[in-house]
Design an enzyme around this catalytic site. Structure first.
Site, PDB file in Angstrom:
ATOM      1  N   ASP A   1       0.789  -1.234   0.000  1.00 38.98           N
ATOM      2  CA  ASP A   1       0.000   0.000   0.000  1.00 38.98           C
ATOM      3  C   ASP A   1       0.824   1.288   0.000  1.00 38.98           C
ATOM      4  O   ASP A   1       0.347   2.335   0.430  1.00 38.98           O
ATOM      5  CB  ASP A   1      -0.923  -0.004   1.227  1.00 38.98           C
TER       6      ASP A   1
ATOM      7  N   GLU B   1       0.269  -9.104  -1.081  1.00 37.31           N
ATOM      8  CA  GLU B   1      -0.341  -8.569   0.163  1.00 37.31           C
ATOM      9  C   GLU B   1      -1.580  -7.733  -0.176  1.00 37.31           C
ATOM     10  O   GLU B   1      -1.722  -6.571   0.208  1.00 37.31           O
ATOM     11  CB  GLU B   1       0.656  -7.750   0.987  1.00 37.31           C
TER      12      GLU B   1
ATOM     13  N   GLU C   1      -2.277   4.950   3.074  1.00 37.85           N
ATOM     14  CA  GLU C   1      -2.159   3.547   2.653  1.00 37.85           C
ATOM     15  C   GLU C   1      -3.503   2.893   2.345  1.00 37.85           C
ATOM     16  O   GLU C   1      -3.601   2.076   1.424  1.00 37.85           O
ATOM     17  CB  GLU C   1      -1.413   2.743   3.717  1.00 37.85           C
TER      18      GLU C   1
ATOM     19  N   HIS D   1       6.385   5.323  12.990  1.00 37.62           N
ATOM     20  CA  HIS D   1       6.638   6.132  11.801  1.00 37.62           C
ATOM     21  C   HIS D   1       5.401   6.612  11.058  1.00 37.62           C
ATOM     22  O   HIS D   1       5.503   7.425  10.139  1.00 37.62           O
ATOM     23  CB  HIS D   1       7.510   5.354  10.808  1.00 37.62           C
TER      24      HIS D   1
ATOM     25  N   ARG E   1       2.333   8.334   9.282  1.00 41.82           N
ATOM     26  CA  ARG E   1       2.004   9.747   9.067  1.00 41.82           C
ATOM     27  C   ARG E   1       0.960  10.241  10.062  1.00 41.82           C
ATOM     28  O   ARG E   1       1.032  11.351  10.559  1.00 41.82           O
ATOM     29  CB  ARG E   1       1.460   9.938   7.647  1.00 41.82           C
TER      30      ARG E   1
ATOM     31  N   HIS F   1      13.187   5.809  12.505  1.00 41.28           N
ATOM     32  CA  HIS F   1      12.934   5.988  11.067  1.00 41.28           C
ATOM     33  C   HIS F   1      13.616   7.284  10.621  1.00 41.28           C
ATOM     34  O   HIS F   1      13.650   8.253  11.379  1.00 41.28           O
ATOM     35  CB  HIS F   1      11.415   6.057  10.870  1.00 41.28           C
TER      36      HIS F   1
HETATM   37  C1  UD1 Z   1       6.546   5.133   3.559  1.00 37.96           C
HETATM   38  C2  UD1 Z   1       5.178   4.625   3.100  1.00 37.96           C
HETATM   39  C3  UD1 Z   1       4.487   3.887   4.232  1.00 37.96           C
HETATM   40  C4  UD1 Z   1       5.389   2.819   4.818  1.00 37.96           C
HETATM   41  C5  UD1 Z   1       6.727   3.429   5.198  1.00 37.96           C
HETATM   42  C6  UD1 Z   1       7.662   2.358   5.684  1.00 37.96           C
HETATM   43  C7  UD1 Z   1       3.932   6.017   1.516  1.00 37.96           C
HETATM   44  C8  UD1 Z   1       3.066   7.191   1.322  1.00 37.96           C
HETATM   45  N1  UD1 Z   1       4.334   5.775   2.755  1.00 37.96           N
HETATM   46  O1  UD1 Z   1       6.298   6.106   4.551  1.00 37.96           O
HETATM   47  O2  UD1 Z   1       3.306   3.276   3.722  1.00 37.96           O
HETATM   48  O3  UD1 Z   1       4.764   2.291   5.951  1.00 37.96           O
HETATM   49  O4  UD1 Z   1       7.306   4.058   4.057  1.00 37.96           O
HETATM   50  O5  UD1 Z   1       8.744   2.881   6.369  1.00 37.96           O
HETATM   51  O6  UD1 Z   1       4.247   5.340   0.567  1.00 37.96           O
HETATM   52  N2  UD1 Z   1      13.942   9.049   4.617  1.00 37.96           N
HETATM   53  C9  UD1 Z   1      15.318   9.072   4.501  1.00 37.96           C
HETATM   54  N3  UD1 Z   1      15.942   7.919   4.116  1.00 37.96           N
HETATM   55  C10 UD1 Z   1      15.291   6.766   3.867  1.00 37.96           C
HETATM   56  C11 UD1 Z   1      13.900   6.745   4.014  1.00 37.96           C
HETATM   57  C12 UD1 Z   1      13.246   7.892   4.374  1.00 37.96           C
HETATM   58  O7  UD1 Z   1      15.959  10.085   4.720  1.00 37.96           O
HETATM   59  O8  UD1 Z   1      15.934   5.769   3.534  1.00 37.96           O
HETATM   60  C13 UD1 Z   1      13.243  10.289   5.014  1.00 37.96           C
HETATM   61  C14 UD1 Z   1      13.157  11.291   3.866  1.00 37.96           C
HETATM   62  O9  UD1 Z   1      13.335  12.574   4.378  1.00 37.96           O
HETATM   63  C15 UD1 Z   1      11.724  11.122   3.376  1.00 37.96           C
HETATM   64  C16 UD1 Z   1      10.999  10.807   4.687  1.00 37.96           C
HETATM   65  O10 UD1 Z   1      11.909   9.973   5.395  1.00 37.96           O
HETATM   66  O11 UD1 Z   1      11.259  12.290   2.752  1.00 37.96           O
HETATM   67  C17 UD1 Z   1       9.660  10.105   4.551  1.00 37.96           C
HETATM   68  O12 UD1 Z   1       9.737   9.021   3.652  1.00 37.96           O
HETATM   69  P1  UD1 Z   1       8.401   8.585   2.811  1.00 37.96           P
HETATM   70  O13 UD1 Z   1       8.720   7.400   1.985  1.00 37.96           O
HETATM   71  O14 UD1 Z   1       7.839   9.769   2.122  1.00 37.96           O
HETATM   72  O15 UD1 Z   1       7.368   8.233   3.923  1.00 37.96           O
HETATM   73  P2  UD1 Z   1       7.398   7.109   5.046  1.00 37.96           P
HETATM   74  O16 UD1 Z   1       6.823   7.736   6.256  1.00 37.96           O
HETATM   75  O17 UD1 Z   1       8.725   6.489   5.101  1.00 37.96           O
HETATM   76  N1  UDP Z   2      12.624  -2.899  10.313  1.00 31.55           N
HETATM   77  C1  UDP Z   2      13.984  -2.907  10.071  1.00 31.55           C
HETATM   78  N2  UDP Z   2      14.773  -2.038  10.758  1.00 31.55           N
HETATM   79  C2  UDP Z   2      14.273  -1.169  11.667  1.00 31.55           C
HETATM   80  C3  UDP Z   2      12.872  -1.155  11.897  1.00 31.55           C
HETATM   81  C4  UDP Z   2      12.070  -2.037  11.192  1.00 31.55           C
HETATM   82  O1  UDP Z   2      14.489  -3.695   9.265  1.00 31.55           O
HETATM   83  O2  UDP Z   2      15.054  -0.416  12.249  1.00 31.55           O
HETATM   84  C5  UDP Z   2      11.784  -3.838   9.560  1.00 31.55           C
HETATM   85  C6  UDP Z   2      10.806  -4.651  10.354  1.00 31.55           C
HETATM   86  O3  UDP Z   2      11.383  -5.833  10.825  1.00 31.55           O
HETATM   87  C7  UDP Z   2       9.711  -4.911   9.330  1.00 31.55           C
HETATM   88  C8  UDP Z   2       9.734  -3.689   8.431  1.00 31.55           C
HETATM   89  O4  UDP Z   2      10.977  -3.053   8.690  1.00 31.55           O
HETATM   90  O5  UDP Z   2      10.016  -6.028   8.529  1.00 31.55           O
HETATM   91  C9  UDP Z   2       8.592  -2.772   8.708  1.00 31.55           C
HETATM   92  O6  UDP Z   2       8.800  -1.592   8.019  1.00 31.55           O
HETATM   93  P1  UDP Z   2       8.139  -0.231   8.452  1.00 31.55           P
HETATM   94  O7  UDP Z   2       7.762  -0.281   9.871  1.00 31.55           O
HETATM   95  O8  UDP Z   2       9.080   0.853   7.999  1.00 31.55           O
HETATM   96  O9  UDP Z   2       6.860  -0.131   7.501  1.00 31.55           O
HETATM   97  P2  UDP Z   2       5.389  -0.771   7.546  1.00 31.55           P
HETATM   98  O10 UDP Z   2       5.511  -2.238   7.726  1.00 31.55           O
HETATM   99  O11 UDP Z   2       4.632  -0.096   8.637  1.00 31.55           O
HETATM  100  O12 UDP Z   2       4.813  -0.401   6.223  1.00 31.55           O
END
Ligand code: UD1
Ligand code: UDP
Length: 364
Positions: free
Chosen positions: A96, A118, A132, A205, A207, A238
């Protein structure tokens, strides 16, 4: 030979798609390619490294503080070129995220069949989780093949009018991943640090938890640390700067909290497996905790993962500070309540999901 293209962009998608990449690549009937959107950067690379998956296409789209507009628009535009070049018979997206939604939309525009891994998770509240719930419902309108991780997910899709013949019950590929990562002989400096204490493992993490809900969660952690000297908290933050700033401010000076960089999945899974309890708003962590039988408090108002709650390992507690303290205290002091949650279960499958999905794709 079928040309299969898997497209994903974030940490959780990668953890759940890498086992499938490996399964498909091991079969001679598929020409398998991987495209990463790079919606995440470091957090995605950690997963690819742990699973030794090298993408064929890397769109490197992440920007700091990216908005939903940024991700959706950039994935939609950029993935078009990959689809033109790879000419896949089927594209697999996961779950999602906005990467998954925008890629499915691009496939629809180009009339390429989409398989949704999924599929069928629902809260039926379009704002929770946000965005999502919209993304996964929108993908379901587009997808030709739906790989439902649980019976409930399958029923949701049927209720929404999807054809029985396009839905396949598979289990969740996250369990496939977990079966390869958790090891008996594992050690880590954070586990050494927590020896002799009850380790609480925390991830946050979503939103919808940014801002006040997150502050309340951290205040609850502070309170419980003040009341109990026998606990330590490991919190891999995160990389979203909004989260890092709030966590550092609210938990500053707590010497029994270790706030670290995100862990690679191998470390994460092994540490979770050795923790006393988990606090999370993550989807994947809920499924993993359920399989590992780790008592877990879910920091959300609504969940699409009711199987884990019904199995007893997960408890939906929201983000109210007092309720959270009460629930943590209960698990720290009431042995019977703890034991009632500490049971492994197969609510999300038994580790064969990738194999089942590959079998289905082979027969199509
Ligand atoms: C995204 C997904 C969410 C998922 C989550 C898993 C969407 C809208 N959201 O949310 O469904 O649960 O990933 O973690 O698709 N950033 C870094 N480095 C990284 C990753 C993120 O710096 O490797 C920072 C960046 O500033 C980025 C911010 O995190 O802009 C948010 O990342 P984003 O993918 O937009 O949203 P998530 O909250 O991670
Ligand atoms: N995870 C990881 N390192 C971390 C925190 C989480 O590898 O520091 C893994 C966790 O085991 C799980 C996945 O990340 O498999 C979950 O991702 P996240 O919570 O970012 O997203 P969501 O599942 O809520 O979409």
């Amino acid at each position: 030979m079928k040309r299969v293209l898997l497209v994903f962009g974030t940490r959780p998608e990668a953890i759940k798609m890498c086992p499938l990449v490996k399964e498909l690549k091991s079969r001679k009937n598929f020409d398998t390619a991987v495209c990463v959107t790079g919606q995440h950067h470091q957090m995605l690379d950690q997963v690819l490294a742990d699973f030794s998956v090298i993408p064929d296409y890397d769109l490197s789209l992440m920007r700091n503080n990216q908005t939903l507009f940024d991700i959706t628009a950039s994935v939609l535009q950029s993935v078009k070129e990959v689809l033109k070049e790879a000419k896949p018979d089927v594209v697999l997206v996961h779950g999602d995220t906005s990467s998954a939604f925008a890629c499915a939309l691009a496939c629809f525009y180009m009339q390429i069949p989409v398989g949704h891994v999924e599929a069928g998770l629902r809260t039926y509240d379009i704002y929770s989780p946000y965005p999502e719930e919209f993304n996964r419902r929108a993908i379901s309108i587009i997808s030709r093949y739906d790989f439902a991780p649980t019976e409930r997910a399958r029923e949701n899709l049927l209720t929404e009018g999807k054809e029985n013949s396009s839905i396949f019950l598979t289990g969740n590929t996250v369990i496939d991943a977990l079966k390869t990562t958790v090891r008996r002989d594992y050690t880590h400096p954070e586990l050494e640090w927590s020896k002799g204490s009850k380790l609480i493992f925390v991830t946050v993490h979503r939103r919808e938890n940014l801002g006040n809900p997150m502050r309340r969660i951290f205040c609850a952690l502070r309170r419980i640390l003040e009341e109990r000297s026998d606990i330590k908290v490991l919190y891999p933050i995160h990389l979203n700067p909004l989260i890092i700033n709030t966590a550092r401010r609210e938990l500053a000076g707590c010497d029994r909290v270790h706030m670290t960089e995100p862990l690679g999945p191998l470390d994460c899974h092994n540490i979770m497996a050795r923790s006393y309890m988990i606090l999370t708003d993550s989807g994947g962590v809920q499924e993993e905790a359920s399989f590992l039988g780790k008592p877990t408090l879910v920091l959300r108002e609504k969940s699409e993962r009711l199987e884990g709650i019904e199995s007893g390992a997960l408890r939906l507690v929201g983000t109210d500070e007092s309720s959270l303290c009460k629930e943590m205290m209960r698990l720290l002091t009431d042995g019977a309540a703890y034991e009632a949650m500490a049971h492994t279960n197969n609510a999300y499958g038994n580790g064969c999901a990738s194999k089942i999905i590959a079998d289905v794709l082979e027969k199509l």
